[in-house]
Motif scaffolding. Structure first.
Motif, PDB file in Angstrom:
ATOM      1  N   LYS B  58     -52.240  61.727  10.242  1.00  0.00           N
ATOM      2  CA  LYS B  58     -50.782  61.617  10.157  1.00  0.00           C
ATOM      3  C   LYS B  58     -50.369  61.149   8.761  1.00  0.00           C
ATOM      4  O   LYS B  58     -49.430  61.668   8.158  1.00  0.00           O
ATOM      5  CB  LYS B  58     -50.257  60.615  11.186  1.00  0.00           C
ATOM      6  CG  LYS B  58     -50.125  61.190  12.548  1.00  0.00           C
ATOM      7  CD  LYS B  58     -49.606  60.158  13.545  1.00  0.00           C
ATOM      8  CE  LYS B  58     -49.631  60.767  14.918  1.00  0.00           C
ATOM      9  NZ  LYS B  58     -49.611  59.770  15.978  1.00  0.00           N
ATOM     10  N   VAL B 109     -35.951  55.682   7.852  1.00  0.00           N
ATOM     11  CA  VAL B 109     -35.398  56.512   8.901  1.00  0.00           C
ATOM     12  C   VAL B 109     -34.641  57.660   8.253  1.00  0.00           C
ATOM     13  O   VAL B 109     -33.926  57.431   7.293  1.00  0.00           O
ATOM     14  CB  VAL B 109     -34.464  55.657   9.762  1.00  0.00           C
ATOM     15  CG1 VAL B 109     -33.676  56.472  10.733  1.00  0.00           C
ATOM     16  CG2 VAL B 109     -35.240  54.581  10.441  1.00  0.00           C
ATOM     17  N   HIS B 112     -39.475  57.907   9.697  1.00  0.00           N
ATOM     18  CA  HIS B 112     -40.255  56.699   9.896  1.00  0.00           C
ATOM     19  C   HIS B 112     -41.309  56.854  10.969  1.00  0.00           C
ATOM     20  O   HIS B 112     -42.069  55.914  11.207  1.00  0.00           O
ATOM     21  CB  HIS B 112     -39.325  55.570  10.326  1.00  0.00           C
ATOM     22  CG  HIS B 112     -38.723  55.803  11.669  1.00  0.00           C
ATOM     23  ND1 HIS B 112     -37.728  56.718  11.897  1.00  0.00           N
ATOM     24  CD2 HIS B 112     -39.027  55.276  12.879  1.00  0.00           C
ATOM     25  CE1 HIS B 112     -37.431  56.723  13.177  1.00  0.00           C
ATOM     26  NE2 HIS B 112     -38.192  55.863  13.796  1.00  0.00           N
ATOM     27  N   PHE B 113     -41.362  58.002  11.644  1.00  0.00           N
ATOM     28  CA  PHE B 113     -42.161  58.084  12.871  1.00  0.00           C
ATOM     29  C   PHE B 113     -43.643  57.884  12.626  1.00  0.00           C
ATOM     30  O   PHE B 113     -44.370  57.478  13.519  1.00  0.00           O
ATOM     31  CB  PHE B 113     -41.923  59.428  13.570  1.00  0.00           C
ATOM     32  CG  PHE B 113     -40.541  59.566  14.089  1.00  0.00           C
ATOM     33  CD1 PHE B 113     -39.572  60.260  13.388  1.00  0.00           C
ATOM     34  CD2 PHE B 113     -40.187  58.968  15.280  1.00  0.00           C
ATOM     35  CE1 PHE B 113     -38.288  60.361  13.867  1.00  0.00           C
ATOM     36  CE2 PHE B 113     -38.907  59.069  15.766  1.00  0.00           C
ATOM     37  CZ  PHE B 113     -37.957  59.763  15.060  1.00  0.00           C
ATOM     38  N   TRP B 114     -44.131  58.198  11.422  1.00  0.00           N
ATOM     39  CA  TRP B 114     -45.562  58.076  11.176  1.00  0.00           C
ATOM     40  C   TRP B 114     -45.979  56.633  10.978  1.00  0.00           C
ATOM     41  O   TRP B 114     -47.128  56.261  11.243  1.00  0.00           O
ATOM     42  CB  TRP B 114     -45.932  58.888   9.939  1.00  0.00           C
ATOM     43  CG  TRP B 114     -45.231  58.459   8.705  1.00  0.00           C
ATOM     44  CD1 TRP B 114     -43.997  58.874   8.279  1.00  0.00           C
ATOM     45  CD2 TRP B 114     -45.702  57.534   7.724  1.00  0.00           C
ATOM     46  NE1 TRP B 114     -43.677  58.248   7.103  1.00  0.00           N
ATOM     47  CE2 TRP B 114     -44.706  57.430   6.740  1.00  0.00           C
ATOM     48  CE3 TRP B 114     -46.844  56.772   7.583  1.00  0.00           C
ATOM     49  CZ2 TRP B 114     -44.828  56.608   5.641  1.00  0.00           C
ATOM     50  CZ3 TRP B 114     -46.972  55.943   6.477  1.00  0.00           C
ATOM     51  CH2 TRP B 114     -45.966  55.869   5.527  1.00  0.00           C
ATOM     52  N   GLU B 117     -47.479  54.228  13.871  1.00  0.00           N
ATOM     53  CA  GLU B 117     -48.741  54.733  14.400  1.00  0.00           C
ATOM     54  C   GLU B 117     -49.855  54.642  13.374  1.00  0.00           C
ATOM     55  O   GLU B 117     -51.008  54.386  13.717  1.00  0.00           O
ATOM     56  CB  GLU B 117     -48.561  56.177  14.849  1.00  0.00           C
ATOM     57  CG  GLU B 117     -47.669  56.258  16.061  1.00  0.00           C
ATOM     58  CD  GLU B 117     -46.950  57.577  16.148  1.00  0.00           C
ATOM     59  OE1 GLU B 117     -47.443  58.545  15.559  1.00  0.00           O
ATOM     60  OE2 GLU B 117     -45.905  57.631  16.801  1.00  0.00           O
TER      61      GLU B 117
END
Lengths: 173, 346
Positions: B58, B109, B112-114, B117
């Motif tokens: 990712k 944002v 930011h999703f990575w 995780e």
């Protein structure tokens, strides 16, 4: 001449489409070859013939050969070619996206990116990038060392990731 | 991890960061960013756990996309203006693309999703490197081009980062994910002020680095990865748990601790620039993150966890001397009285 450059561009996009439509790698590599040949022709039309030659040698002669060898070791029992429905679906999807982008955006008018410019540099265009290579080895040696270290680092990182037969990052799934 | 590989990765991280922050040409800045990305890949994947490998993939994919966008933006600008100077980014498409690329690199944002995780998949020290050192080159590029970038877009990114960072951190029990969301919300504060007073962005970044390093190093010493472990870790080093509480409250921005300084100065600057509603909004949104900092602080100092009494005393102690953590803790709790000096240094 203009039509030839446009033809090169169209064939480049077709080659990229052939790769992006996710067929099996044996067929995808044909698309890569076509795309890189057209890309090299495009570079020559812009005047940088030496870079085009370097790209040809390294990409087709180096990377594609290694890729073909490694792919030949991992065989697919039923490889998907461009006739299969899944691949056709991907291809149509990409064509649609690019068509929408061109229709909505326009190319030269909206982005005002301009036309091909040429700096004066001598009698023939081929001299410009030769002198660039010379600068890379003399005054620009700092960037040469940095770029060399970057490439060496990529090698070390790949070796570290696949170290260990079943403990490594790429395990036999 | 193999010592030679670790050495090469560490040296390359330092080298890549130095190259980017000291460069004037876009190609050199991009090279430094790529060297950083390559060098940290083995560090994220060193435990060879499937989650770590997924985190590595990712990280690599998002950072490579962002680097490609940086390259596109610099090339578009070079095509239309004929020069590659980082501070002279004038073409509007280039500015837009660069803002989006740096937002992907930093984890703002909506890109930011990575970040949570990737932090969850790496060890605590690697997570520290990802949160502090790997943020320095992109913030430098943003600082150098900050005068040409669209203020509305930056404000939008900042407010939404603070919102999402605070809101999403509320339901987390894993400390690395909590610190990821805290990082996102601090980055929001940094980006808010970058068009008006870039020196405050530098100050916020330095103080955020000090405070986050303190928290990560302290948690690494007591090997705390989730809230329930934090609850019973006071028996190992009671003093460290007390200082972790103070550092977390400093991260939350409470006076009289250091973390109050950047927030105070940013609100003052925003008010001077007639952006009072924005200042109010971003302060209110920081209350969301205050909640999970308080929860962490409570868990670290509580001395009556729901355990039986023979678990309270730990007679096998392994107290190692950890000087960097001590120095950073002192800095992250007591720097506020020095703010007049620090402001004159800006």
């Amino acid at each position: 001449m203009t039509y030839f450059v446009i033809f090169l561009g169209i064939c480049f996009m077709l080659g990229v489409l052939a790769v992006a439509s996710n067929p099996s790698p044996y067929y995808g590599v044909v698309g890569l070859v076509v795309a890189s040949v057209m890309g090299c022709g495009w570079l020559v039309s812009l005047g940088v013939s030496f870079v085009s030659l370097a790209l040809f040698l390294v990409y087709l002669g180096g990377m594609l050969v290694v890729f073909v060898y490694s792919v030949s070791l991992a065989a697919d029992p039923y490889p998907e070619a461009w006739g299969d429905w899944r691949v056709v679906g991907y291809g149509l999807g990409f064509v649609l996206v690019v068509w929408m982008g061109v229709v909505l955006g326009g190319l030269v008018d909206f982005w005002k990116v301009g036309v091909v410019t040429v700096d004066g540099g001598g009698v023939s265009f081929a001299r410009l990038d030769f002198s660039g290579v010379a600068v890379f080895y003399s005054c620009g040696v700092g960037l040469f060392l940095v770029a060399g270290w970057g490439l060496l680092l990529a090698l070390f990182v790949v070796l570290e990731l696949v170290r260990g037969l079943s403990r490594g990052a790429i395990r036999a799934v | 991890m193999n010592p030679h590989a670790k050495l090469i990765c560490t040296v390359s991280l330092i080298m890549g960061t130095s190259i980017t922050i000291s460069s004037n040409h876009w190609i050199l800045a991009w090279t430094g960013l790529e060297i950083n990305t390559l060098a940290i890949i083995p560090l994220i994947s060193k435990s060879h756990h499937p989650r770590a490998i997924e985190a590595t993939i990712k990280y690599f994919l998002t950072q490579s996309t962002a680097s490609a966008l940086i390259l596109f933006s610099s090339m578009t600008n070079a095509w239309s203006t004929g020069q590659w100077d980082i501070t002279q980014l004038n073409h509007p498409t280039s500015c837009l693309m660069l803002t989006m690329a740096i937002a992907i690199k930093l984890g703002l944002v909506p890109f930011h999703f990575w970040f949570p995780e990737v932090l969850q998949g790496s060890s605590l020290i690697t997570a520290l490197l990802l949160s502090t050192l790997m943020k320095l080159p992109p913030i430098t590029l943003l600082l150098l081009t900050s005068q040409s970038l669209n203020t509305t877009l930056l404000t939008l990114l900042a407010i939404s980062s603070t919102l999402i960072g605070g809101w999403m951190g509320l339901n987390q029990t894993q400390t690395r994910k909590i610190l990821a969301f805290s990082s996102i919300s601090h980055l929001g504060w940094m980006i808010m002020i970058i068009s008006y007073n870039p020196q405050l962005t530098i100050l916020t970044f330095i103080l955020y680095t000090i405070m986050t390093s303190t928290v990560f190093l302290s948690l690494a010493q007591i090997k705390v990865l989730k809230l329930s472990t934090l609850l019973i870790s006071w028996t190992k080093t009671p003093m460290l748990n007390a200082t972790v509480m103070l550092t977390l409250l400093s991260l939350a921005g409470l006076p009289p601790l250091t973390g109050f300084m950047p927030k105070w100065l940013i609100i003052q600057e925003l008010t001077k620039q007639e952006m009072t509603p924005m200042a109010t909004i971003i302060t209110m949104l920081s209350l969301l993150s205050l909640f999970f900092y308080l929860r962490l602080a409570y868990h670290s100092t509580i001395t009556l966890p729901p355990n039986s009494s023979n678990h309270m005393k730990l007679w096998r102690t392994n107290k190692t001397l950890n000087t960097p953590t001590a120095i950073l803790t002192a800095l992250s709790t007591t720097l506020l009285p020095l703010s007049p000096l620090i402001i004159t240094m800006l």
